[in-house]
Design an enzyme around this catalytic site. Structure first.
Site, PDB file in Angstrom:
ATOM      1  N   HIS A 128     -11.301 -14.137   2.825  1.00 56.80           N
ATOM      2  CA  HIS A 128     -12.502 -13.304   2.655  1.00 56.80           C
ATOM      3  C   HIS A 128     -13.669 -14.168   2.181  1.00 56.80           C
ATOM      4  CE1 HIS A 128      -9.826  -9.502   1.846  1.00 56.80           C
ATOM      5  NE2 HIS A 128      -9.613 -10.051   3.025  1.00 56.80           N
ATOM      6  N   HIS A 173       0.883  -1.173   0.000  1.00 59.23           N
ATOM      7  CA  HIS A 173       0.000   0.000   0.000  1.00 59.23           C
ATOM      8  C   HIS A 173       0.921   1.223   0.000  1.00 59.23           C
ATOM      9  CE1 HIS A 173      -2.400  -3.004   2.276  1.00 59.23           C
ATOM     10  NE2 HIS A 173      -3.471  -2.410   1.799  1.00 59.23           N
ATOM     11  N   GLU A 211     -10.759  -6.435  -4.993  1.00 59.51           N
ATOM     12  CA  GLU A 211     -10.623  -7.552  -4.044  1.00 59.51           C
ATOM     13  C   GLU A 211     -11.884  -7.639  -3.185  1.00 59.51           C
ATOM     14  OE1 GLU A 211      -6.868  -7.688  -1.918  1.00 59.51           O
ATOM     15  OE2 GLU A 211      -7.844  -8.559  -0.170  1.00 59.51           O
ATOM     16  N   GLU A 226      -9.263 -13.415  -2.286  1.00 53.89           N
ATOM     17  CA  GLU A 226      -8.580 -13.808  -1.049  1.00 53.89           C
ATOM     18  C   GLU A 226      -9.430 -14.868  -0.350  1.00 53.89           C
ATOM     19  OE1 GLU A 226      -6.580 -10.777   1.212  1.00 53.89           O
ATOM     20  OE2 GLU A 226      -7.336 -11.595   3.087  1.00 53.89           O
ATOM     21  N   ASP A 234      -4.917 -13.478  -3.342  1.00 52.69           N
ATOM     22  CA  ASP A 234      -4.251 -13.185  -2.071  1.00 52.69           C
ATOM     23  C   ASP A 234      -4.263 -14.496  -1.292  1.00 52.69           C
ATOM     24  OD1 ASP A 234      -3.546 -10.617  -2.540  1.00 52.69           O
ATOM     25  OD2 ASP A 234      -4.799  -9.701  -0.990  1.00 52.69           O
ATOM     26  N   ASP A 261      -5.828 -14.052   8.261  1.00 44.69           N
ATOM     27  CA  ASP A 261      -4.698 -13.937   7.317  1.00 44.69           C
ATOM     28  C   ASP A 261      -3.566 -14.905   7.636  1.00 44.69           C
ATOM     29  OD1 ASP A 261      -5.844 -11.880   5.783  1.00 44.69           O
ATOM     30  OD2 ASP A 261      -5.099 -10.338   7.151  1.00 44.69           O
TER      31      ASP A 261
HETATM   32  C1  XLS Z   1      -7.713  -6.797   3.933  1.00 46.76           C
HETATM   33  C2  XLS Z   1      -7.209  -6.955   2.569  1.00 46.76           C
HETATM   34  C3  XLS Z   1      -6.036  -6.058   2.222  1.00 46.76           C
HETATM   35  C4  XLS Z   1      -5.877  -5.947   0.747  1.00 46.76           C
HETATM   36  C5  XLS Z   1      -5.040  -4.796   0.306  1.00 46.76           C
HETATM   37  O1  XLS Z   1      -8.447  -7.613   4.459  1.00 46.76           O
HETATM   38  O2  XLS Z   1      -6.905  -8.302   2.343  1.00 46.76           O
HETATM   39  O3  XLS Z   1      -4.887  -6.512   2.839  1.00 46.76           O
HETATM   40  O4  XLS Z   1      -5.354  -7.112   0.204  1.00 46.76           O
HETATM   41  O5  XLS Z   1      -5.562  -3.590   0.713  1.00 46.76           O
HETATM   42 NI    NI Z   2      -5.879  -9.028   0.649  1.00 47.16          NI
HETATM   43 NI    NI Z   3      -7.757  -9.680   3.952  1.00 43.04          NI
END
Ligand code: XLS
Ligand code: NI
Ligand code: NI
Length: 441
Positions: free
Chosen positions: A275, A105, A236, A272, A300, A313
């Site tokens: 998520h 970021h 995302e 991801e 991700d 994560d």
């Molecule tokens: C948060 C997201 C973040 C994105 C990038 O939950 O996964 O890390 O990948 O902003």
């Molecule tokens: Ni992410």
């Molecule tokens: Ni995330």
């Protein structure tokens, strides 16, 4: 040039040692980057990437406790020079680990200043350094993104803020973000809608916020084209956290949003799995959904904790899950220009530097195993064959073909049933599918 400090002393380049005993953890047992699988080297199928935020800004802080991770590059001072040193540490890690890509970021890599102009100047200085490091090491920027959620100004959202001034700030920030991405040759650019959602419907105009978000993305597309940034734009999805409802809920929701606003040609998805499970789906659901609609741009690569249920994560360590993901990646011919980005953090109790390596090596080896298993499944064609049989009636019968090509009508369907009577409905064989899948792991 600044003096060269070694941040990971005693650790060399991680090697492929297939015969190493289980206790030897600083080597790959399965990931052999140059080994060719189904016509491509493993490194090209897997395209591993390290995230800057968790791995180089993470401190182990959680809502119940203070930081636990003491890192030489996380000194309390936050100057441009500190930020450059932190990048040095990161590139030492990338090259020792042997990954080709990284992601950040804007606010991870450079400190915010007192004004946008000062912040941009800080960012430019650090980006110059990143460019040098990229050129020196060959490590590439998989994607860049803007942090549009940490600063208090974004507490009500950024592109979906009820305040035009905040929307404008986000636009200004992303303008710079796209310029930085172009300068560093980013292959993609990601939008994760951090606070683009709501905490309460009572104070929210859903439709107005979504219209604004679409206009924001239209401005992004226009500016991207204007400056000649050729990276792929990605959204995302995430269903909630930090907001109680996030607009980019899951893959299908984002696909619907993009098509509603005519943006489907410009964006793909960055999926991801943690998520996806937060949305109540299985690990690979959104990978499958995005891929089915030609929108799977990048992953991700992380996982959640079934006991906890939030976005923990964690590093993906399940051969079953990674095999399931790689089946879709293989079927669509790869992820490029996207990759497998470890949006993962070591747990706050994993405090040593070798834990950072173990986490990434473990996940890379798990994906390497997933790739090998999925390739074998694809080559044998047993599961694909069973699935094809399940849907054969849409290929092998006139009735099925008329439904698939859209020429059937309700009248033609009625005539068919009146003539042929009750259909024969066979078993779905779910357990058989699961049994066969497991035999490849
Ligand atoms: C948060 C997201 C973040 C994105 C990038 O939950 O996964 O890390 O990948 O902003
Ligand atoms: Ni992410
Ligand atoms: Ni995330």
């Amino acid at each position: 040039m600044a003096e060269m400090v070694e941040y990971f002393p005693g650790i060399g380049k991680i090697q492929y040692c297939p015969d190493a005993p289980p206790t030897e953890t600083l080597c790959f047992k399965y990931y052999n980057p140059s080994e060719v699988i189904l016509g491509k080297p493993m490194s090209e199928w897997l395209r591993f990437s390290v995230v800057f935020w968790h791995t180089f800004r993470g401190t182990g802080l959680d809502p119940f406790g203070a930081p636990t991770l003491s890192r030489a590059w996380n000194r309390p001072a936050e100057t441009v020079d500190d930020a450059k040193r932190r990048l040095d540490a990161a590139f030492e890690f990338f090259t020792k680990l042997g990954v080709q890509f990284y992601t950040f970021h804007d606010r991870d890599i450079a400190p915010e200043g007192a004004s946008l102009a000062e912040t941009n100047a800080n960012l430019e200085a650090v980006v110059e350094h990143a460019l040098e490091l990229q050129q020196r090491t060959g490590v590439q920027l998989l994607w860049a993104t803007c942090n549009l959620f940490s600063n208090p100004r974004y507490m009500h959202g950024a592109a979906t803020s009820p305040l035009a001034e905040v929307f404008a700030y986000a636009g200004a920030q992303v303008k710079k973000g796209l310029e930085v991405a172009k300068k560093l040759g980013a292959l993609n650019y990601v939008f994760w809608g951090g606070r683009e959602g709501y905490a309460s419907l009572l104070n929210t105009r859903l439709r107005e916020e979504l219209d604004h978000m679409a206009n924001f993305f239209r401005m992004v597309v226009a500016y991207k084209k204007k400056i000649g940034f050729t990276g792929q734009l990605l959204i995302e999805p995430k269903p909630k956290e930090p907001t109680s409802h996030q607009y980019d809920y899951d893959a299908m929701t984002v696909i619907g949003f993009l098509r509603t606003y005519g943006l489907q040609e410009e964006f793909k998805l960055n999926i991801e799995p943690n998520h996806t499970t937060l949305a109540g789906h299985c690990h690979e659901h959104d990978i499958a959904m995005a891929s089915a609609f030609g929108c799977l741009g990048s992953v991700d690569a992380n996982t959640g904790s079934p006991e906890l249920g939030w976005d923990t994560d964690q590093f993906p360590m399940s051969v079953r899950d990674c095999t399931a993901v790689m089946r879709y990646v293989l079927a669509q011919g790869g992820l490029a220009p996207g990759g497998l980005n470890f949006d993962c953090k070591v747990r706050r109790e994993s405090t040593s530097l070798t834990d950072m390596f173990a986490a990434h090596i473990g996940a890379m080896d798990t994906f390497a195993r997933g790739l090998r298993c999925a390739a074998k499944m694809q080559q044998d064609g047993v599961l694909d064959g069973l699935v094809a049989t399940r849907y054969a009636s849409y290929r092998d019968s006139e009735l099925g073909r008329s439904i698939a090509d859209g020429t059937a009508t309700l009248e033609s369907l009625e005539a068919h049933i009146l003539k042929h009577g009750e259909p024969e409905v066979p078993s779905g064989q779910q357990e058989t599918f699961e049994l066969i899948f497991n035999r490849y792991l």
